[in-house]
Structure formats: C-alpha cells, structure tokens
Design an enzyme around this catalytic site. Structure first.
Site, PDB file in Angstrom:
ATOM      1  N   ALA A 131      -0.459   5.766   0.615  1.00  0.00           N
ATOM      2  CA  ALA A 131      -0.458   7.056  -0.082  1.00  0.00           C
ATOM      3  C   ALA A 131      -0.997   6.982  -1.510  1.00  0.00           C
ATOM      4  O   ALA A 131      -1.580   7.947  -1.999  1.00  0.00           O
ATOM      5  CB  ALA A 131       0.952   7.629  -0.089  1.00  0.00           C
ATOM      6  N   THR A 155     -13.842  -2.289   5.886  1.00  0.00           N
ATOM      7  CA  THR A 155     -13.449  -2.529   7.285  1.00  0.00           C
ATOM      8  C   THR A 155     -12.047  -1.994   7.545  1.00  0.00           C
ATOM      9  O   THR A 155     -11.127  -2.240   6.760  1.00  0.00           O
ATOM     10  CB  THR A 155     -13.496  -4.047   7.563  1.00  0.00           C
ATOM     11  N   ASN A 177      10.702  11.709  -3.700  1.00  0.00           N
ATOM     12  CA  ASN A 177      11.198  10.418  -3.221  1.00  0.00           C
ATOM     13  C   ASN A 177      12.555  10.040  -3.802  1.00  0.00           C
ATOM     14  O   ASN A 177      13.303   9.292  -3.201  1.00  0.00           O
ATOM     15  CB  ASN A 177      10.188   9.311  -3.542  1.00  0.00           C
ATOM     16  N   CYS A 198       9.762   2.662  -6.013  1.00  0.00           N
ATOM     17  CA  CYS A 198       8.298   2.734  -6.020  1.00  0.00           C
ATOM     18  C   CYS A 198       7.755   2.501  -7.415  1.00  0.00           C
ATOM     19  O   CYS A 198       6.612   2.154  -7.590  1.00  0.00           O
ATOM     20  CB  CYS A 198       7.822   4.101  -5.546  1.00  0.00           C
TER      21      CYS A 198
HETATM   22  C1  PLP Z   1       6.208  10.478  -3.032  1.00  0.00           C
HETATM   23  C2  PLP Z   1       5.438   9.195  -2.968  1.00  0.00           C
HETATM   24  N1  PLP Z   1       4.111   9.206  -3.164  1.00  0.00           N
HETATM   25  C3  PLP Z   1       3.383   8.083  -3.104  1.00  0.00           C
HETATM   26  C4  PLP Z   1       3.958   6.853  -2.856  1.00  0.00           C
HETATM   27  C5  PLP Z   1       3.089   5.641  -2.765  1.00  0.00           C
HETATM   28  O1  PLP Z   1       2.924   5.264  -1.434  1.00  0.00           O
HETATM   29  P1  PLP Z   1       2.252   3.880  -0.965  1.00  0.00           P
HETATM   30  O2  PLP Z   1       3.304   2.847  -1.121  1.00  0.00           O
HETATM   31  O3  PLP Z   1       1.876   4.102   0.458  1.00  0.00           O
HETATM   32  O4  PLP Z   1       1.077   3.645  -1.828  1.00  0.00           O
HETATM   33  C6  PLP Z   1       5.357   6.794  -2.670  1.00  0.00           C
HETATM   34  C7  PLP Z   1       6.113   5.557  -2.463  1.00  0.00           C
HETATM   35  O5  PLP Z   1       5.873   4.511  -2.807  1.00  0.00           O
HETATM   36  C8  PLP Z   1       6.104   7.999  -2.701  1.00  0.00           C
HETATM   37  O6  PLP Z   1       7.422   8.007  -2.502  1.00  0.00           O
END
Ligand code: PLP
Length: 404
Positions: free
Chosen positions: A72, A248, A152, A339
C-alpha cells in the site's frame, strides 16, 4: 501457552489456504509472467491474471483496472504523485486529512516541496472528517482528494460514498487508502458494483499482508470509465503493468493476494460480525473490571458503521502503555501505530482527536483477526485487568488493606 496475537492491523498471519495456493509458484511454477515465449511464462501469467480478477471482484471493478504493486505504501505514492504529475497543469491543489497513514501524509509533504498546495482537513473526536469542510476546501485548482477508508490506529471508517459523490460533483479525482478496510468491510469502487460507479472511488490502494495474504503484493485500482483516470508512472523500466509500474512481478505474492481476496469476499460478512462481537466483549470485559479506561474513536455501541469491526484503541489511565506491554509478553498488541514505529513519538492520530499526551502514552491498540478465539479474548481481559491493576498499585494496596 500459545501467545495471543492482537496486532492484526500491523500485519495479519498468512491464511494456510493462501499458503497452499502460493507454494507451487515458489517451486515448480517459477516462471516470469512477462516471458511470452514459453510455458513457464504462460503459467505464471495465467496465475497473475486470475489473481487480478479475484482482487477486482472484491471491490466491484474490472481486472484491467487493477495494477500490481509491492504494497500500500507504493500504491499510495503511485496514486498521489501519479495524479499530481499528470494533472499539474490543470491544478496544483490536493485535499487530504490529518489522520492519514504516513504513506499518504509524507507523499503529500513531498509534493508540497515541489510546489503543490495541500489542505489537511481536521477530524472530529471520533476521527471523522466534516463533509461541509471538505466541500469548502475544494477549489478550481483542486485535482485530488485523498481520504482513507478506515484508520489503522482507531478504526474510524470515513463516509466514503458521500466523499465520492462530492468529488464527482466537483470533477475532482478521489483516492482512498483502503489498506485497513479492504476485505474487512464492503467497498465497491466501480462499474461492476450494484450501485452504478460504486462509491465514486477513482483510485484505491490496498495491501496483501493486511488481509491474510503475503507481504510484498499490493494493488492500485485505477478507474477506466466515467471518468478515465490517467497517472504518471513512478517506476520506469520494462513497461510492466501497462507501463505504469515496471519491474518483474512477484508472482507467488500476487497469487497469494488473489487467493486471500477471494476468501475475504466469501467470509467478510460472517467474519465482521464475529470480530465485532469479540471486540465488544473485550471492551466491556475490561470496562467491567477496571476504572478509568477510555475507548478512542467512535463510541463503543450503536455506531457499528463507523468503526472497523476488529479494532479497539483503549487508554488505561495512570499506566504507561510501554510498561504494560513489557509485562504482557504473551499478548501481542501495539501502542500508537506499528506502521510508523520507525519514528517513535505520540501518535499523530490520537493527537488529532484532541487527546492529551497522558492518555496517548497510556493507549493500547487491540486489532483482532480471523484466527483469534473467544477463549483468547477472555484470557486477554483477565491478563490486562490484572496487569493494569498491579501497575496502578491497586493489588498491593488491596493486600495491605486486608492485612491491617
Ligand atoms: C492505513 C494504512 N495505509 C498504508 C499502510 C502501508 O501499507 P504497506 O505495509 O503495505 O506498505 C498501512 C500499514 O502499514 C496502513 O495501515
């Protein structure tokens, strides 16, 4: 005794059914999905396209509208920078909000350094944006609104369909970071959904490792019709993914993403109900045993639509969350956002709700998942209640009171 994992918003365990589907692509089916001249490549390509269809179905869009990324963070970067760089002659203003993940906030900050203007909308005590403020923030110069589907840290769900409608009325593109909502609550983005144009989402980011798939695969949905969304690529190279994301493809992870999305689609309703019930049991169990606890985000009951079914962020007054966590070795939870734990500090999300530092530093995020059981929640309630009371000195005080 087995440790209890209640940190599913940081990452989810891989569903064993997903692992089974992935394994052959880590072994005999190792082909490069871009190799067009032999069956090793064809097998990989077929698997990638099947997964694209599975991912698309979960959000009511067509497979051609899905681009594979690494997760993400990359999808949010591609969406926001991609729109900004493609449409900078039309306008240079972006609207987002203060409790976004840093994948969105830092991307916006980077664009500000490049001369774009960004409005960061505030949120109310529940973590929701105000639609009138959003409407007022949009100007002739606005090219993109980026508002997350669900938060989150506190689980607040934003009014996505209403935001989509406002953006449509103003001819502004709407991106949603759906990392925490994808597979947990219904999201319908496009032409295939029952509602024409779904929730009016033009771009959507999601990640495999938040919905029982593997790390290393994510998607960006890009609307193809009504309107067609064009973006500038961030990564250049071999022209994969229609030139929008070269490199890839990570075939095993993509196959896992697809399988995970299909399972979520089948189980979403029942799972949301079960997790909502367990989450409410957790909060009411703690509330019954402990004084001075505060649930952040939407109210605990009667507002089901505004909170992710699996998330509860709770402060235990007079107890530092770091001390609490260090005494709970067998229970995995987080304080603030895992995160963003590379840069510790009080959570920007809780701050945005107007919560003071003392409560922020005593907050714990519980995020439940598919593999949690009722018995684990009961054990968690007892363990947390006992540990909080001991840290507050209540247990020692009680013993002293009974011996005098
Ligand atoms: C709301 C939200 N957006 C983006 C991310 C980033 O995702 P990723 O770990 O797949 O880069 C996270 C979590 O890490 C998240 O909770």
């Amino acid at each position: 005794m087995k440790a209890i994992y209640l940190d599913n918003n940081a990452t989810t365990p891989l569903d064993p059914r997903v692992l089974d589907v992935m394994l052959p692509y880590l072994a005999e089916h190792f082909g490069n999905a871009a190799s067009k001249s032999h069956r090793f490549g064809w097998i990989a390509e077929e698997a990638v396209e099947k997964a694209r269809e599975q991912a698309a179905q979960l959000i009511g869009v067509t497979a051609e509208e899905v681009i594979w990324t690494s997760g993400a963070t990359e999808s949010c970067n591609l969406a926001i920078k991609g729109i900004a760089h493609r449409y900078h002659e039309k306008g240079r203003h972006i609207v987002t909000q203060v409790t976004e993940h840093r994948a969105v906030l830092d991307t916006c900050k980077h664009l500000e350094d490049q001369g774009f203007r960004v409005t960061y909308l505030p949120v109310d005590v529940y973590g929701q944006i105000d639609l009138d403020r959003l409407q007022d923030a949009m100007t002739e110069d606005t090219i993109l609104v980026s508002i997350m589907s669900a938060n989150n840290e506190i689980g607040t769900v934003q009014p996505i369909a209403e935001i989509g409608k406002l953006c449509k009325d103003r001819g502004v593109f709407f991106h949603t970071d759906a990392t925490q909502a994808f597979g947990k609550i219904p999201l319908s983005a496009g032409q295939r959904s029952e509602v024409a144009d779904g929730m009016g989402i033009d771009l959507l980011s999601a990640s495999g490792h938040k919905m029982y798939g593997p790390k290393g695969a994510g998607i960006l949905y890009l609307r193809r019709k009504n309107p067609r969304v064009l973006i500038e690529a961030n990564i250049h190279g071999g022209g994969h993914e229609r030139g929008l994301r070269s490199g890839t493809l990570n075939v095993p992870a993509i196959v896992g993403f697809g399988a995970a999305a299909e399972i979520c689609m089948k189980q979403m309703e029942g799972e949301a109900q079960r997790l909502g019930r367990l989450r409410d049991k957790l909060f009411s169990g703690l509330e019954a045993r402990l004084e001075d606890i505060v649930l952040h985000g939407p109210p605990p009951r009667g507002h089901a639509a505004q909170r992710l079914p699996n998330t509860a962020n709770i402060s235990f007054r007079h107890v530092e969350s770091e001390s609490l966590m260090s005494m709970l070795e067998d229970i995995a939870v987080s304080s603030g956002s895992a995160c963003t734990s590379a840069t510790p500090g009080p959570s920007h999300v809780l701050k945005a709700l107007g919560i003071g530092d003392e409560l922020i530093y005593s907050s714990i995020r519980f995020s439940l998942g598919r593999f949690n059981t009722e018995e684990e929640i009961e054990r968690t309630i007892e363990r947390i209640a006992e540990t909080v009371r001991s840290l507050r000195g209540e247990i020692g005080a009680e013993r002293r009171a009974t011996t005098t």
